[in-house]
Write a protein that holds these residues in place. Structure first.
Motif, mmCIF file in Angstrom:
data_model
loop_
_atom_site.group_PDB
_atom_site.id
_atom_site.type_symbol
_atom_site.label_atom_id
_atom_site.label_comp_id
_atom_site.label_asym_id
_atom_site.label_seq_id
_atom_site.Cartn_x
_atom_site.Cartn_y
_atom_site.Cartn_z
ATOM 1 N N SER A 127 -51.379 -26.641 10.607
ATOM 2 C CA SER A 127 -52.485 -26.016 9.968
ATOM 3 C C SER A 127 -53.563 -25.527 10.851
ATOM 4 O O SER A 127 -54.138 -24.606 11.094
ATOM 5 C CB SER A 127 -53.220 -26.747 8.948
ATOM 6 N N ARG A 128 -53.505 -26.070 12.091
ATOM 7 C CA ARG A 128 -54.501 -25.918 13.167
ATOM 8 C C ARG A 128 -53.850 -25.120 14.565
ATOM 9 O O ARG A 128 -54.283 -25.168 15.601
ATOM 10 C CB ARG A 128 -55.095 -27.397 13.894
ATOM 11 N N HIS A 129 -52.716 -24.562 14.221
ATOM 12 C CA HIS A 129 -51.904 -23.889 15.104
ATOM 13 C C HIS A 129 -51.457 -24.805 16.322
ATOM 14 O O HIS A 129 -51.216 -24.255 17.557
ATOM 15 C CB HIS A 129 -52.527 -22.617 15.807
ATOM 16 N N LEU A 130 -51.158 -26.059 16.318
ATOM 17 C CA LEU A 130 -50.436 -26.894 17.202
ATOM 18 C C LEU A 130 -48.969 -27.149 16.687
ATOM 19 O O LEU A 130 -48.579 -26.886 15.619
ATOM 20 C CB LEU A 130 -51.110 -28.256 16.968
ATOM 21 N N HIS A 131 -48.303 -27.187 17.683
ATOM 22 C CA HIS A 131 -46.866 -27.697 17.658
ATOM 23 C C HIS A 131 -46.644 -28.871 16.836
ATOM 24 O O HIS A 131 -47.514 -30.010 16.967
ATOM 25 C CB HIS A 131 -46.029 -27.650 18.966
ATOM 26 N N PHE A 132 -45.671 -28.882 16.183
ATOM 27 C CA PHE A 132 -45.378 -30.297 15.413
ATOM 28 C C PHE A 132 -44.835 -31.224 16.350
ATOM 29 O O PHE A 132 -44.362 -30.981 17.574
ATOM 30 C CB PHE A 132 -44.225 -30.012 14.241
ATOM 31 N N ASP A 133 -44.479 -32.337 15.923
ATOM 32 C CA ASP A 133 -43.974 -33.796 16.695
ATOM 33 C C ASP A 133 -42.787 -33.957 16.088
ATOM 34 O O ASP A 133 -42.894 -34.579 15.148
ATOM 35 C CB ASP A 133 -45.142 -34.710 16.853
ATOM 36 N N PRO A 134 -41.605 -33.560 16.619
ATOM 37 C CA PRO A 134 -41.416 -32.629 17.545
ATOM 38 C C PRO A 134 -41.718 -31.362 17.443
ATOM 39 O O PRO A 134 -41.474 -30.883 16.317
ATOM 40 C CB PRO A 134 -39.875 -33.226 17.917
ATOM 41 N N PRO A 135 -41.704 -30.422 18.341
ATOM 42 C CA PRO A 135 -42.005 -28.930 18.045
ATOM 43 C C PRO A 135 -40.733 -28.326 17.185
ATOM 44 O O PRO A 135 -39.707 -28.882 17.472
ATOM 45 C CB PRO A 135 -41.991 -28.354 19.339
ATOM 46 N N ILE A 136 -41.037 -27.542 16.274
ATOM 47 C CA ILE A 136 -40.085 -26.651 15.528
ATOM 48 C C ILE A 136 -39.915 -25.311 16.135
ATOM 49 O O ILE A 136 -40.713 -24.512 15.940
ATOM 50 C CB ILE A 136 -40.310 -26.802 13.809
ATOM 51 N N ALA A 137 -38.878 -25.176 16.887
ATOM 52 C CA ALA A 137 -38.477 -23.777 17.392
ATOM 53 C C ALA A 137 -36.946 -23.267 17.147
ATOM 54 O O ALA A 137 -36.384 -24.080 17.073
ATOM 55 C CB ALA A 137 -38.917 -23.915 18.989
ATOM 56 N N SER A 138 -37.179 -21.834 17.115
ATOM 57 C CA SER A 138 -35.636 -21.309 16.811
ATOM 58 C C SER A 138 -34.809 -21.260 18.129
ATOM 59 O O SER A 138 -35.447 -21.333 19.202
ATOM 60 C CB SER A 138 -35.855 -20.019 16.143
ATOM 61 N N GLU A 139 -33.855 -20.901 17.946
ATOM 62 C CA GLU A 139 -33.064 -20.411 19.117
ATOM 63 C C GLU A 139 -33.716 -19.167 19.520
ATOM 64 O O GLU A 139 -34.280 -18.386 18.655
ATOM 65 C CB GLU A 139 -31.579 -19.961 18.617
ATOM 66 N N LYS A 140 -33.646 -18.862 20.758
ATOM 67 C CA LYS A 140 -34.121 -17.572 21.460
ATOM 68 C C LYS A 140 -33.318 -16.348 21.253
ATOM 69 O O LYS A 140 -31.813 -16.933 21.894
ATOM 70 C CB LYS A 140 -34.658 -17.956 22.587
ATOM 71 N N ILE A 141 -33.505 -15.432 20.845
ATOM 72 C CA ILE A 141 -32.235 -14.361 20.715
ATOM 73 C C ILE A 141 -32.820 -13.227 21.696
ATOM 74 O O ILE A 141 -33.803 -13.067 22.064
ATOM 75 C CB ILE A 141 -31.934 -13.886 19.293
ATOM 76 N N MET A 142 -31.692 -12.461 22.014
ATOM 77 C CA MET A 142 -32.033 -11.371 23.075
ATOM 78 C C MET A 142 -31.607 -9.900 22.351
ATOM 79 O O MET A 142 -30.675 -9.830 21.765
ATOM 80 C CB MET A 142 -31.161 -11.566 24.169
ATOM 81 N N ILE A 143 -32.615 -9.002 22.207
ATOM 82 C CA ILE A 143 -32.082 -7.767 21.739
ATOM 83 C C ILE A 143 -32.434 -6.669 22.593
ATOM 84 O O ILE A 143 -33.070 -6.831 23.688
ATOM 85 C CB ILE A 143 -32.910 -7.515 20.255
ATOM 86 N N THR A 144 -31.773 -5.470 22.236
ATOM 87 C CA THR A 144 -31.966 -4.312 23.022
ATOM 88 C C THR A 144 -32.577 -3.024 22.159
ATOM 89 O O THR A 144 -32.205 -3.155 21.299
ATOM 90 C CB THR A 144 -30.645 -3.887 23.636
ATOM 91 N N VAL A 145 -33.744 -2.917 22.592
ATOM 92 C CA VAL A 145 -34.339 -1.485 21.963
ATOM 93 C C VAL A 145 -34.126 -0.274 22.553
ATOM 94 O O VAL A 145 -34.385 -0.132 23.866
ATOM 95 C CB VAL A 145 -35.945 -1.924 21.703
ATOM 96 N N ALA A 146 -33.127 0.476 21.750
ATOM 97 C CA ALA A 146 -32.843 1.808 22.237
ATOM 98 C C ALA A 146 -34.143 2.749 21.920
ATOM 99 O O ALA A 146 -34.689 2.754 21.008
ATOM 100 C CB ALA A 146 -31.681 2.274 21.596
ATOM 101 N N ARG A 147 -34.099 3.772 22.786
ATOM 102 C CA ARG A 147 -35.264 4.919 22.546
ATOM 103 C C ARG A 147 -34.584 5.610 21.533
ATOM 104 O O ARG A 147 -33.329 6.544 21.836
ATOM 105 C CB ARG A 147 -35.324 5.536 23.779
ATOM 106 N N PRO A 148 -35.247 6.083 20.411
ATOM 107 C CA PRO A 148 -34.572 7.201 19.503
ATOM 108 C C PRO A 148 -34.282 8.270 19.985
ATOM 109 O O PRO A 148 -35.289 8.847 20.619
ATOM 110 C CB PRO A 148 -35.267 6.982 18.314
ATOM 111 N N ASN A 149 -33.286 9.189 20.051
ATOM 112 C CA ASN A 149 -33.267 10.429 20.387
ATOM 113 C C ASN A 149 -33.801 11.333 19.303
ATOM 114 O O ASN A 149 -34.167 10.987 18.260
ATOM 115 C CB ASN A 149 -31.905 10.975 20.664
ATOM 116 N N ALA A 150 -34.014 12.350 19.702
ATOM 117 C CA ALA A 150 -34.783 13.672 18.649
ATOM 118 C C ALA A 150 -34.095 13.603 17.174
ATOM 119 O O ALA A 150 -34.998 13.624 16.364
ATOM 120 C CB ALA A 150 -34.786 14.736 19.404
ATOM 121 N N SER A 151 -33.001 13.814 17.042
ATOM 122 C CA SER A 151 -32.666 14.035 15.767
ATOM 123 C C SER A 151 -32.697 12.726 14.900
ATOM 124 O O SER A 151 -32.811 12.740 13.677
ATOM 125 C CB SER A 151 -30.932 14.581 15.787
#
Ligand SMILES: [Cu+2]
Length: 205
Positions: A127-151
């Motif tokens: 409720s106070r924006h603090l990490h839980f004990d122990p912290p609850i965190a997801s796996e870290k994922i990696m994505i690629t953001v592609a630039r949309p072409n005109a069409s």
């Protein structure tokens, strides 16, 4: 007299650590609910997205609520973008462009990131924006953001605007696109109009 004082000191030596113990525990944050797990539903790890995309948050064995709500077994999501850090129980989650707080209890977010590779990770805060004990965190994922072409961009705009597109296309180039005539405060509050209404109601001319 001396004996009484030393007895009191001995009693204090026993009781003080007991009194301090709860304070030490709370400094480490709220106890994490048993088997709580946070995860990113979409996008998938390694996925390439084009333009803006939805990121959906998954949470098991605990609930989502507003920041500030102190119900047992609940918290709120935080999305960490391109963040590489370790988390400590009771540590405050920063608030900046890379640490986004979903304090209203949101469970998804529309993101628009710069083209290139990005990491995404979710953490749940109390409720106070603090990490839980122990912290609850997801796996870290990696994505690629592609630039949309005109069409692709054209198709995306067309899909998103849907029915409004036909109306918008009729607006002359350079003219402001207006779907509804604007009602100004003057039109509803002017003395003339209220005078007119009262004349209609009373039948006077
Ligand atoms: Cu927060």
């Amino acid at each position: 007299m001396w004996q009484t004082t030393s007895r009191r000191l001995a009693w204090l030596a026993m009781i003080v650590p007991v009194l301090l113990a709860p304070a030490t525990a709370s400094a480490r944050g709220t106890k994490a609910p048993k088997d709580a797990r946070v995860y990113i539903i979409t996008p998938n790890d390694g996925e390439t997205v084009t333009g803006a995309f939805w990121c959906r948050f998954g949470l098991r064995n605990m609930g989502v609520t507003h920041a500030g709500d102190d119900f047992a077994g609940t918290g709120h999501h935080h999305l960490l973008i391109d963040v590489d850090e370790t988390f400590e129980a009771g540590q405050e989650i920063p608030r900046d462009k890379k640490h986004i707080h979903y304090a209203a209890g949101e469970t998804e977010a529309r993101l628009e990131l710069s083209p290139g590779k990005h990491t995404l990770q979710l953490v749940v805060g109390d409720s106070r924006h603090l990490h839980f004990d122990p912290p609850i965190a997801s796996e870290k994922i990696m994505i690629t953001v592609a630039r949309p072409n005109a069409s692709e961009e054209q198709a995306r705009v067309s899909r998103n605007t849907g029915g409004r597109r036909a109306i918008l296309e009729r607006a002359a180039p350079g003219e402001p696109q207006q779907l509804h005539p604007e009602v100004t405060p003057d039109m509803t509050k002017s003395p003339e109009s209220s005078d007119f209404i009262s004349r209609v109601l009373t039948g006077t001319k």
